[in-house]
Design a protein around this motif. Structure first.
Motif, PDB file in Angstrom:
ATOM      1  N   GLN A  34      -7.599   0.241   6.628  1.00 20.90           N
ATOM      2  CA  GLN A  34      -8.606  -0.191   5.673  1.00 20.90           C
ATOM      3  C   GLN A  34      -9.372   0.977   5.058  1.00 20.90           C
ATOM      4  OE1 GLN A  34     -11.132  -3.451   6.875  1.00 20.90           O
ATOM      5  NE2 GLN A  34     -11.470  -3.965   4.725  1.00 20.90           N
ATOM      6  N   VAL A  35      -9.468   2.083   5.784  1.00 18.09           N
ATOM      7  CA  VAL A  35     -10.081   3.268   5.181  1.00 18.09           C
ATOM      8  C   VAL A  35      -9.307   3.668   3.916  1.00 18.09           C
ATOM      9  CG1 VAL A  35     -10.420   5.761   5.472  1.00 18.09           C
ATOM     10  CG2 VAL A  35     -11.130   4.195   7.291  1.00 18.09           C
ATOM     11  N   PHE A  36      -7.972   3.664   4.014  1.00 18.67           N
ATOM     12  CA  PHE A  36      -7.172   4.054   2.855  1.00 18.67           C
ATOM     13  C   PHE A  36      -7.104   2.930   1.818  1.00 18.67           C
ATOM     14  CE2 PHE A  36      -6.158   7.278   5.866  1.00 18.67           C
ATOM     15  CZ  PHE A  36      -5.985   8.409   5.088  1.00 18.67           C
ATOM     16  N   ASP A  37      -7.289   1.699   2.272  1.00 23.22           N
ATOM     17  CA  ASP A  37      -7.396   0.612   1.298  1.00 23.22           C
ATOM     18  C   ASP A  37      -8.660   0.759   0.465  1.00 23.22           C
ATOM     19  OD1 ASP A  37      -6.444  -2.112   0.351  1.00 23.22           O
ATOM     20  OD2 ASP A  37      -8.503  -2.577   0.973  1.00 23.22           O
ATOM     21  N   SER A  38      -9.721   1.291   1.065  1.00 29.86           N
ATOM     22  CA  SER A  38     -10.961   1.479   0.309  1.00 29.86           C
ATOM     23  C   SER A  38     -10.789   2.511  -0.803  1.00 29.86           C
ATOM     24  CB  SER A  38     -12.097   1.910   1.247  1.00 29.86           C
ATOM     25  OG  SER A  38     -11.955   3.266   1.662  1.00 29.86           O
ATOM     26  N   ILE A  39      -9.778   3.371  -0.658  1.00 27.10           N
ATOM     27  CA  ILE A  39      -9.499   4.384  -1.682  1.00 27.10           C
ATOM     28  C   ILE A  39      -8.563   3.829  -2.755  1.00 27.10           C
ATOM     29  CG2 ILE A  39      -8.488   6.666  -2.112  1.00 27.10           C
ATOM     30  CD1 ILE A  39      -9.201   7.398   0.786  1.00 27.10           C
ATOM     31  N   TYR A  40      -7.457   3.182  -2.313  1.00 22.66           N
ATOM     32  CA  TYR A  40      -6.399   2.802  -3.251  1.00 22.66           C
ATOM     33  C   TYR A  40      -6.342   1.307  -3.570  1.00 22.66           C
ATOM     34  CZ  TYR A  40      -4.761   7.516  -2.250  1.00 22.66           C
ATOM     35  OH  TYR A  40      -4.684   8.879  -2.107  1.00 22.66           O
ATOM     36  N   LEU A  41      -6.948   0.472  -2.714  1.00 18.85           N
ATOM     37  CA  LEU A  41      -6.983  -0.974  -2.928  1.00 18.85           C
ATOM     38  C   LEU A  41      -5.588  -1.593  -3.040  1.00 18.85           C
ATOM     39  CD1 LEU A  41      -9.933  -1.292  -5.493  1.00 18.85           C
ATOM     40  CD2 LEU A  41      -9.969  -1.833  -3.039  1.00 18.85           C
ATOM     41  N   ASP A  42      -4.595  -0.998  -2.374  1.00 21.14           N
ATOM     42  CA  ASP A  42      -3.250  -1.582  -2.450  1.00 21.14           C
ATOM     43  C   ASP A  42      -2.589  -1.710  -1.078  1.00 21.14           C
ATOM     44  OD1 ASP A  42      -2.745   1.060  -1.848  1.00 21.14           O
ATOM     45  OD2 ASP A  42      -1.391   1.434  -3.536  1.00 21.14           O
ATOM     46  N   VAL A  43      -3.368  -1.547   0.001  1.00 18.57           N
ATOM     47  CA  VAL A  43      -2.830  -1.769   1.346  1.00 18.57           C
ATOM     48  C   VAL A  43      -2.756  -3.276   1.582  1.00 18.57           C
ATOM     49  CG1 VAL A  43      -3.204  -1.423   3.810  1.00 18.57           C
ATOM     50  CG2 VAL A  43      -3.757   0.408   2.195  1.00 18.57           C
ATOM     51  N   GLN A  44      -1.666  -3.735   2.169  1.00 20.41           N
ATOM     52  CA  GLN A  44      -1.505  -5.168   2.430  1.00 20.41           C
ATOM     53  C   GLN A  44      -2.375  -5.573   3.618  1.00 20.41           C
ATOM     54  OE1 GLN A  44       2.967  -4.878   2.565  1.00 20.41           O
ATOM     55  NE2 GLN A  44       2.831  -6.672   1.236  1.00 20.41           N
ATOM     56  N   PHE A  62       0.528   0.809  11.947  1.00 16.27           N
ATOM     57  CA  PHE A  62       0.791   2.178  11.502  1.00 16.27           C
ATOM     58  C   PHE A  62       1.956   2.233  10.506  1.00 16.27           C
ATOM     59  CE2 PHE A  62      -1.884   3.641  15.037  1.00 16.27           C
ATOM     60  CZ  PHE A  62      -2.582   4.651  14.393  1.00 16.27           C
ATOM     61  N   LYS A  63       2.877   1.286  10.583  1.00 13.70           N
ATOM     62  CA  LYS A  63       3.933   1.221   9.571  1.00 13.70           C
ATOM     63  C   LYS A  63       3.329   0.934   8.197  1.00 13.70           C
ATOM     64  CE  LYS A  63       7.853  -0.191  12.472  1.00 13.70           C
ATOM     65  NZ  LYS A  63       8.820  -1.285  12.752  1.00 13.70           N
ATOM     66  N   ILE A  64       2.337   0.043   8.178  1.00 13.84           N
ATOM     67  CA  ILE A  64       1.655  -0.261   6.917  1.00 13.84           C
ATOM     68  C   ILE A  64       0.928   0.989   6.403  1.00 13.84           C
ATOM     69  CG2 ILE A  64      -0.198  -1.640   5.886  1.00 13.84           C
ATOM     70  CD1 ILE A  64       0.551  -3.869   7.898  1.00 13.84           C
ATOM     71  N   LEU A  65       0.291   1.718   7.327  1.00 17.81           N
ATOM     72  CA  LEU A  65      -0.404   2.942   6.929  1.00 17.81           C
ATOM     73  C   LEU A  65       0.570   3.979   6.397  1.00 17.81           C
ATOM     74  CD1 LEU A  65      -3.112   4.511   6.888  1.00 17.81           C
ATOM     75  CD2 LEU A  65      -2.532   5.369   9.162  1.00 17.81           C
ATOM     76  N   GLN A  66       1.708   4.141   7.062  1.00 19.54           N
ATOM     77  CA  GLN A  66       2.693   5.119   6.615  1.00 19.54           C
ATOM     78  C   GLN A  66       3.284   4.740   5.259  1.00 19.54           C
ATOM     79  OE1 GLN A  66       4.994   5.060  10.347  1.00 19.54           O
ATOM     80  NE2 GLN A  66       4.587   7.239  10.566  1.00 19.54           N
ATOM     81  N   ASN A  67       3.435   3.453   5.011  1.00 19.91           N
ATOM     82  CA  ASN A  67       3.912   3.015   3.694  1.00 19.91           C
ATOM     83  C   ASN A  67       2.909   3.420   2.610  1.00 19.91           C
ATOM     84  OD1 ASN A  67       6.234   1.866   4.709  1.00 19.91           O
ATOM     85  ND2 ASN A  67       5.354  -0.181   4.904  1.00 19.91           N
ATOM     86  N   CYS A  68       1.621   3.316   2.939  1.00 13.67           N
ATOM     87  CA  CYS A  68       0.582   3.746   1.992  1.00 13.67           C
ATOM     88  C   CYS A  68       0.681   5.243   1.739  1.00 13.67           C
ATOM     89  CB  CYS A  68      -0.798   3.380   2.543  1.00 13.67           C
ATOM     90  SG  CYS A  68      -2.186   4.003   1.567  1.00 13.67           S
ATOM     91  N   THR A  70       3.334   7.139   1.999  1.00 13.85           N
ATOM     92  CA  THR A  70       4.534   7.404   1.217  1.00 13.85           C
ATOM     93  C   THR A  70       4.316   7.043  -0.251  1.00 13.85           C
ATOM     94  OG1 THR A  70       5.944   6.964   3.137  1.00 13.85           O
ATOM     95  CG2 THR A  70       6.980   6.860   0.962  1.00 13.85           C
ATOM     96  N   ARG A  71       3.682   5.911  -0.482  1.00 18.06           N
ATOM     97  CA  ARG A  71       3.459   5.418  -1.838  1.00 18.06           C
ATOM     98  C   ARG A  71       2.597   6.371  -2.654  1.00 18.06           C
ATOM     99  NH1 ARG A  71       2.617   0.764  -0.185  1.00 18.06           N
ATOM    100  NH2 ARG A  71       0.345   0.746  -0.041  1.00 18.06           N
ATOM    101  N   HIS A  72       1.641   7.027  -1.990  1.00 20.22           N
ATOM    102  CA  HIS A  72       0.708   7.896  -2.706  1.00 20.22           C
ATOM    103  C   HIS A  72       0.977   9.388  -2.467  1.00 20.22           C
ATOM    104  CE1 HIS A  72      -1.752   4.559  -4.092  1.00 20.22           C
ATOM    105  NE2 HIS A  72      -1.647   4.027  -2.896  1.00 20.22           N
ATOM    106  N   GLY A  73       2.116   9.685  -1.853  1.00 17.16           N
ATOM    107  CA  GLY A  73       2.504  11.079  -1.670  1.00 17.16           C
ATOM    108  C   GLY A  73       1.557  11.864  -0.780  1.00 17.16           C
ATOM    109  N   ILE A  74       1.014  11.203   0.251  1.00 19.11           N
ATOM    110  CA  ILE A  74       0.101  11.876   1.182  1.00 19.11           C
ATOM    111  C   ILE A  74       0.926  12.627   2.214  1.00 19.11           C
ATOM    112  CG2 ILE A  74      -1.774  11.579   2.850  1.00 19.11           C
ATOM    113  CD1 ILE A  74      -2.495   8.974   1.401  1.00 19.11           C
ATOM    114  N   ASP A  75       0.866  13.936   2.163  1.00 21.35           N
ATOM    115  CA  ASP A  75       1.697  14.784   3.020  1.00 21.35           C
ATOM    116  C   ASP A  75       0.949  15.102   4.302  1.00 21.35           C
ATOM    117  OD1 ASP A  75       3.703  16.357   3.996  1.00 21.35           O
ATOM    118  OD2 ASP A  75       3.178  18.117   2.803  1.00 21.35           O
ATOM    119  N   ARG A  76       0.884  14.112   5.176  1.00 22.01           N
ATOM    120  CA  ARG A  76       0.198  14.291   6.457  1.00 22.01           C
ATOM    121  C   ARG A  76       1.022  13.596   7.539  1.00 22.01           C
ATOM    122  NH1 ARG A  76      -4.080  16.524   9.738  1.00 22.01           N
ATOM    123  NH2 ARG A  76      -4.084  15.201  11.589  1.00 22.01           N
ATOM    124  N   PRO A  77       1.545  14.358   8.523  1.00 21.07           N
ATOM    125  CA  PRO A  77       2.288  13.724   9.611  1.00 21.07           C
ATOM    126  C   PRO A  77       1.381  12.772  10.397  1.00 21.07           C
ATOM    127  CG  PRO A  77       2.613  16.113   9.599  1.00 21.07           C
ATOM    128  CD  PRO A  77       1.484  15.819   8.664  1.00 21.07           C
TER     129      PRO A  77
END
Length: 241
Positions: A34-44, A62-68, A70-77
């Protein structure tokens, strides 16, 4: 230097209207989604599970988070295997990074955390009405505030809330100290066992007054004023290996 655990927990609760009490709870992955949803508003968010207590459910979050990512090109393991163990240090480091990322990319405006996770099985909001984060004034490095929380602070229960928060902070501090104590004790015990094994294999090394073994034993068994080593019989009764 990143924010402290208490500051990060307060930021999460304020932004997401949750009742998180310690950083380790981020190991479920739900709050991070939800932290990243607050930024992009596209997390399911309807697929993110909050009230779960199994590692399998954490993995799905975490699969949902990793999809986010990937979708936004966040290069963080994302070291999922470590995070889902809900250990403090791993989750603290990832949450500190997440907060820095949020400070940099949060677009501002209002974020209705409760409405976004409706239907996800999330716990009730931490504050009564007006659960919308007033993030329009949010700038980098600052935490948004909520109208509901302002009203709560003004109310007559402010002292009780402050005491509860202080009590939770103290409990978390004690738990952290106990974990550190157990960690370092186990290390010392491993060293002691290695020394004992070496002495059994070669008794001569223990007789060397200026040898390495003597120096290690001196450190292991040194005491300070006011500290007494328990009687040997008592130790035998309490410890089994």
């Amino acid at each position: 230097m990143g924010e402290s655990r208490q500051e990060l927990v307060a930021w999460l609760n304020n932004l997401l209207q949750l009742n998180i009490t310690k950083v380790e709870q981020c190991g479920t992955g739900a709050a991070l989604c939800q932290v990243f949803d607050s930024i992009y508003l596209d997390v399911q968010m309807s697929r993110v599970k909050f009230n779960v207590n199994t590692e399998y459910a954490y993995l799905q979050n975490f699969k949902i988070l990793q999809n986010c990512f990937t979708r936004h090109g966040i290069d963080r393991p994302v070291n999922v295997e470590q995070l889902i163990k809900c250990k403090m240090q791993d989750n603290l480091e990832f949450l500190q990074w997440s907060k820095r990322y949020w400070d940099q990319y949060f677009p501002g405006g209002d974020y209705d955390a409760v409405a976004r996770r409706r239907g996800s099985g999330a716990p009730p909001p931490s504050a009564a009405p007006t659960p919308r984060a007033s993030a329009g004034a949010a700038k980098r490095g600052t935490t948004p505030t909520t109208g509901g929380r302002v009203g709560k602070a003004i109310g007559g229960g402010a002292g009780s809330v402050a005491l509860t928060q202080e009590n939770n902070t103290l409990k978390e501090t004690v738990q952290g100290l106990e974990r550190e104590r157990d960690f370092y004790f186990s290390k010392l015990r491993d060293i002691e066992l290695l020394v004992q094994q070496a002495c059994e294999e070669d008794p001569e090394i223990e007789r060397q007054e200026d040898g390495l073994i003597k120096h290690i034993q001196a450190i292991l068994y040194s005491t300070e004023e006011g500290f007494e080593i328990p009687a040997e019989a008592e130790v035998d009764d309490q410890e089994t290996f």
